[in-house]
Design a protein around this motif. Sequence first.
Motif, PDB file in Angstrom:
ATOM      1  N   GLY A   1      56.232   0.753   5.454  1.00 15.57           N
ATOM      2  CA  GLY A   1      55.991  -0.553   4.852  1.00 15.57           C
ATOM      3  C   GLY A   1      55.754  -0.548   3.368  1.00 15.57           C
ATOM      4  O   GLY A   1      55.486  -1.603   2.779  1.00 15.57           O
ATOM      5  N   GLY A   2      55.835   0.611   2.709  1.00 21.57           N
ATOM      6  CA  GLY A   2      55.559   0.688   1.270  1.00 21.57           C
ATOM      7  C   GLY A   2      56.803   0.941   0.446  1.00 21.57           C
ATOM      8  O   GLY A   2      57.944   0.803   0.908  1.00 21.57           O
TER       9      GLY A   2
ATOM     10  N   THR B   1      44.916  -2.021  -0.754  1.00 19.01           N
ATOM     11  CA  THR B   1      46.214  -2.456  -0.236  1.00 19.01           C
ATOM     12  C   THR B   1      47.321  -2.203  -1.239  1.00 19.01           C
ATOM     13  O   THR B   1      48.422  -1.754  -0.882  1.00 19.01           O
ATOM     14  CB  THR B   1      46.175  -3.948   0.136  1.00 19.01           C
ATOM     15  OG1 THR B   1      45.205  -4.143   1.174  1.00 19.01           O
ATOM     16  CG2 THR B   1      47.525  -4.438   0.634  1.00 19.01           C
ATOM     17  N   GLU B   2      47.046  -2.458  -2.514  1.00 19.24           N
ATOM     18  CA  GLU B   2      48.056  -2.197  -3.547  1.00 19.24           C
ATOM     19  C   GLU B   2      48.341  -0.708  -3.674  1.00 19.24           C
ATOM     20  O   GLU B   2      49.493  -0.293  -3.837  1.00 19.24           O
ATOM     21  CB  GLU B   2      47.598  -2.779  -4.888  1.00 19.24           C
ATOM     22  CG  GLU B   2      47.773  -4.281  -4.986  1.00 19.24           C
ATOM     23  CD  GLU B   2      49.195  -4.709  -4.648  1.00 19.24           C
ATOM     24  OE1 GLU B   2      50.134  -4.229  -5.320  1.00 19.24           O
ATOM     25  OE2 GLU B   2      49.373  -5.515  -3.728  1.00 19.24           O
TER      26      GLU B   2
ATOM     27  N   TRP C   1      56.860   3.852  -1.796  1.00 17.89           N
ATOM     28  CA  TRP C   1      56.734   5.199  -2.367  1.00 17.89           C
ATOM     29  C   TRP C   1      58.037   5.973  -2.247  1.00 17.89           C
ATOM     30  O   TRP C   1      58.739   5.896  -1.245  1.00 17.89           O
ATOM     31  CB  TRP C   1      55.627   5.951  -1.644  1.00 17.89           C
ATOM     32  CG  TRP C   1      55.349   7.345  -2.144  1.00 17.89           C
ATOM     33  CD1 TRP C   1      54.532   7.705  -3.183  1.00 17.89           C
ATOM     34  CD2 TRP C   1      55.868   8.573  -1.601  1.00 17.89           C
ATOM     35  NE1 TRP C   1      54.509   9.076  -3.299  1.00 17.89           N
ATOM     36  CE2 TRP C   1      55.329   9.627  -2.362  1.00 17.89           C
ATOM     37  CE3 TRP C   1      56.750   8.868  -0.556  1.00 17.89           C
ATOM     38  CZ2 TRP C   1      55.613  10.964  -2.098  1.00 17.89           C
ATOM     39  CZ3 TRP C   1      57.052  10.191  -0.292  1.00 17.89           C
ATOM     40  CH2 TRP C   1      56.483  11.226  -1.058  1.00 17.89           C
TER      41      TRP C   1
ATOM     42  N   ARG D   1      50.496   0.346  -0.859  1.00 18.12           N
ATOM     43  CA  ARG D   1      51.888  -0.088  -1.035  1.00 18.12           C
ATOM     44  C   ARG D   1      52.673   0.898  -1.891  1.00 18.12           C
ATOM     45  O   ARG D   1      53.872   1.105  -1.702  1.00 18.12           O
ATOM     46  CB  ARG D   1      51.910  -1.480  -1.667  1.00 18.12           C
ATOM     47  CG  ARG D   1      53.204  -2.248  -1.430  1.00 18.12           C
ATOM     48  CD  ARG D   1      53.128  -3.646  -2.029  1.00 18.12           C
ATOM     49  NE  ARG D   1      51.933  -4.361  -1.660  1.00 18.12           N
ATOM     50  CZ  ARG D   1      51.742  -4.972  -0.490  1.00 18.12           C
ATOM     51  NH1 ARG D   1      52.688  -4.917   0.422  1.00 18.12           N
ATOM     52  NH2 ARG D   1      50.625  -5.613  -0.240  1.00 18.12           N
ATOM     53  N   HIS D   2      51.991   1.508  -2.857  1.00 16.92           N
ATOM     54  CA  HIS D   2      52.652   2.465  -3.745  1.00 16.92           C
ATOM     55  C   HIS D   2      52.567   3.895  -3.230  1.00 16.92           C
ATOM     56  O   HIS D   2      53.168   4.797  -3.826  1.00 16.92           O
ATOM     57  CB  HIS D   2      52.036   2.390  -5.143  1.00 16.92           C
ATOM     58  CG  HIS D   2      52.244   1.074  -5.816  1.00 16.92           C
ATOM     59  ND1 HIS D   2      53.482   0.635  -6.225  1.00 16.92           N
ATOM     60  CD2 HIS D   2      51.364   0.089  -6.138  1.00 16.92           C
ATOM     61  CE1 HIS D   2      53.368  -0.559  -6.781  1.00 16.92           C
ATOM     62  NE2 HIS D   2      52.101  -0.919  -6.732  1.00 16.92           N
TER      63      HIS D   2
ATOM     64  N   LEU E   1      49.442  -2.241   5.442  1.00 17.58           N
ATOM     65  CA  LEU E   1      50.814  -2.670   5.179  1.00 17.58           C
ATOM     66  C   LEU E   1      51.519  -3.207   6.422  1.00 17.58           C
ATOM     67  O   LEU E   1      52.647  -3.691   6.320  1.00 17.58           O
ATOM     68  CB  LEU E   1      51.624  -1.500   4.610  1.00 17.58           C
ATOM     69  CG  LEU E   1      51.116  -0.885   3.306  1.00 17.58           C
ATOM     70  CD1 LEU E   1      52.113   0.138   2.784  1.00 17.58           C
ATOM     71  CD2 LEU E   1      50.848  -1.956   2.252  1.00 17.58           C
TER      72      LEU E   1
END
Length: 228
Positions: free
Chosen positions: A220-221, A208-209, A223, A212-213, A25
């Motif tokens: 950088g996500g 990567t997805e 959550w 992100r979650h 991220l």
Amino acid sequence: MPVLVVTGTGTGVGKTVVTAAVAALATGRTAVLKPAQTGVGPGDPGDVDEIARLVPGVGVHELARYPDPLAPATAAARAGRDPVTAADAASCVRHLAADHDLVLVEGAGGLLVRLAGADTLADVAALLRAPVLVVAAAGLGTLNHAALTVEALRVRGLTCVGVVIGAWPAAPGLAERCNLVDLPVVTGVPLLGAVPEGAGALAAAEFTEVARHSLAAALGGGWQTPDP
């Protein structure tokens, strides 16, 4: 310097996967340094190889590896090789920081595991004046381990940016769910994510997805702490 040190509350808590998630991220050029890899023989894949697979394009670096799965100082002595000192690691980070927007330093085991002599990852962070991210387990025992790690950082005048759960189970039990609330209370630092168990087996794009979650906005996500 743009440096983040990643430590764990112990071995096997998911440091490598969390380090990879942060790298995935990150914006700009990112490098990952593993000062000492233990329990891996010549030519065998180590932690930096896993990160390189999960985050293509990230620069990965390893200063030394030793075959015995022990603390780096002990493993180096048993192998009859020089250990990696805190000064060695800090020097490498400074060199990498000149050409990268972010350097992630992944430790071996917990914060106070010996690298060389009395040197630990905490000494690396102190030499670099770098913040530290703590990776913790999800279940019973993690409150004590996380609190002790953060306290050790605080006593040394080091900044802990927060805690990430390194392997969040698909079916969390009562202890895991309660720890989402209790971890920031007992440590005094924010909970910055929970990476799903098994995320390290994913392909790069899917990883990567998931990252992100799984990581909070500070990393950088997107959550957010779910209801326990």
